[in-house]
Design a protein around this motif. Sequence first.
Motif, PDB file in Angstrom:
ATOM      1  N   MET A 242      -9.539  -5.407   2.099  1.00 59.02           N
ATOM      2  CA  MET A 242      -9.957  -6.711   1.587  1.00 59.02           C
ATOM      3  C   MET A 242     -11.479  -6.775   1.441  1.00 59.02           C
ATOM      4  O   MET A 242     -12.002  -7.319   0.473  1.00 59.02           O
TER       5      MET A 242
ATOM      6  N   ILE B 254     -12.473  -4.879  -1.642  1.00 57.93           N
ATOM      7  CA  ILE B 254     -12.194  -5.642  -2.863  1.00 57.93           C
ATOM      8  C   ILE B 254     -13.245  -6.739  -3.064  1.00 57.93           C
ATOM      9  O   ILE B 254     -13.738  -6.956  -4.174  1.00 57.93           O
TER      10      ILE B 254
ATOM     11  N   SER C 124      -5.918 -10.175  -3.502  1.00 53.35           N
ATOM     12  CA  SER C 124      -6.285 -10.015  -2.095  1.00 53.35           C
ATOM     13  C   SER C 124      -5.981 -11.287  -1.306  1.00 53.35           C
ATOM     14  O   SER C 124      -5.518 -11.226  -0.159  1.00 53.35           O
TER      15      SER C 124
END
Length: 309
Positions: free
Chosen positions: A275, A278, A239
């Motif tokens: 993001m 994650i 990421s």
Amino acid sequence: MSKLSIIIPVFNEQTTIPIFFEAVEKVHATLKELSFEYWFIDDGSTDQTIATIEIIQRNHANVHYIEFSRNFGKEAALYAGLEHATGDLVAVMDVDLQDPPELLPEMITGVESGDWDAVSARRINRDGEPRIRSFFSALFYKLINKISDTHIVEGARDYRVMTRQMVDAILAMPEYNRFSKGIFTWVGFKQKYLEYQNVDRIAGRSSWSFRKLIRYSIEGIISFSPVPLLIAFVLGLVSFSLALVFIIILIFRHFLSPDAAINGWTSMVIIILMMSGIQLLSLGIIGRYISNIYLEVKNRPIYLARKIK
């Protein structure tokens, strides 16, 4: 005369206990050179489980029980039984007779021969169980054996006969978050598995819901594999790398095409959400490990007994 201690975790099993005891005693009658000791571990039952055990106990001095102060779980019950077992050999069995007592003589012979430190039972099928449950069970074994150094035999039951040496090794691991299937394997020693066809419960209903089995599986993975932490690290690294690439692209785009600065908001929202997802997933994985550490460092007892008799 050698002694076999049999550990039987029970939870709301008032109907199965007499049937189980009669079935095991029939096997005991064929093993006259071996004395039996029963340890029923009551995991906070709300029915007449204790009263049923006490009725049997009145006529059999070799029957004992531990009554927990509340429900601590099967893993705590197994540990309590191992702590109190006094036999030269120790067996673990389920009370619902899904662990066939008829296998006991072969298990005992295998251990007494000196060739094996433990002889365990392994189901080779799951006939009679819901397909979704069987699917996730097979998936769990494949997953944990890929990410863990401790190999857990698929279909292996807690049902086994062990030497005193192996039991002492297990008791030397007083960790709070326990996953016995992994612990039995991790301690090593020479272990053999006897295969058998799945057997339905003799009576009553299983207390293991699908949700409990999922939680138990997660506990097994967390206890015997650091790979989820590595996954969190890799996701974080990926990421970060993607974010860096997009930053560079946006900088070049700003200088090469200033009028396009307001475009691309949809993709940016998607990227931000991805993001964030994650990051939250990684924090969740790390948090699960930290919660285990938290419980371990509190050093609370694995169980509390209301009565030992």
